[in-house]
Write an enzyme that holds these catalytic residues in place. Structure first.
Site, short mmCIF file in Angstrom:
data_model
loop_
_atom_site.label_atom_id
_atom_site.label_comp_id
_atom_site.label_asym_id
_atom_site.label_seq_id
_atom_site.Cartn_x
_atom_site.Cartn_y
_atom_site.Cartn_z
N ARG A 198 0.77 -1.31 0.04
CA ARG A 198 -0.07 0.53 0.10
C ARG A 198 1.05 1.60 -0.06
O ARG A 198 0.62 2.39 -0.59
CB ARG A 198 -1.19 0.33 1.49
CG ARG A 198 -1.95 -0.99 0.87
CD ARG A 198 -3.15 -0.98 2.10
NE ARG A 198 -1.93 -1.45 3.31
CZ ARG A 198 -2.58 -1.09 4.64
NH1 ARG A 198 -3.59 -0.32 4.95
NH2 ARG A 198 -1.37 -1.59 5.57
N ASN B 285 -6.00 -2.41 2.53
CA ASN B 285 -6.33 -4.36 1.80
C ASN B 285 -7.40 -4.12 2.23
O ASN B 285 -8.79 -3.99 2.65
CB ASN B 285 -5.26 -3.88 3.53
CG ASN B 285 -3.90 -4.31 3.52
OD1 ASN B 285 -3.48 -4.28 2.60
ND2 ASN B 285 -3.48 -4.39 4.64
#
EC number: 3.6.1.7
Length: 90
Positions: free
Chosen positions: A18, A36
């Site tokens: 990320r 996520n």
């Protein structure tokens, strides 16, 4: 300007993926978010100029040094959200 939704599958959680996506987005002037999923994937929405978004998504497909992307599903969205920045959600 175009707007895309994508789900990235593979080894993409617990490896800084990320942060990699956020860094690439910020370097390219993209707006949107990444997070996520409960299924072990990463999902994102991104807005920007057409070529920049396509180049960004191709970089996401290649992945970061510690990730292993096995699949990316991309879907163009019809409306813009006019995000203010690119951030990590959740």
């Amino acid at each position: 300007m175009i707007h895309y939704y994508a789900i990235v599958k593979g080894r993409v959680q617990g490896v800084g993926f990320r942060y990699f996506v956020q860094g690439e987005a910020n370097n390219r002037g993209m707006k949107g978010w990444v997070r996520n999923t409960d299924e072990g994937h990463v999902e994102l929405k991104v807005e920007g100029e057409q070529q920049a978004v396509h180049d960004f998504l191709e970089t996401v497909r290649k992945g970061s040094p510690f990730s292993k992307v096995t699949d990316i599903q991309m879907e163009p969205l019809t409306e813009l959200a006019y995000y203010k920045n690119f951030r990590i959600k959740g």
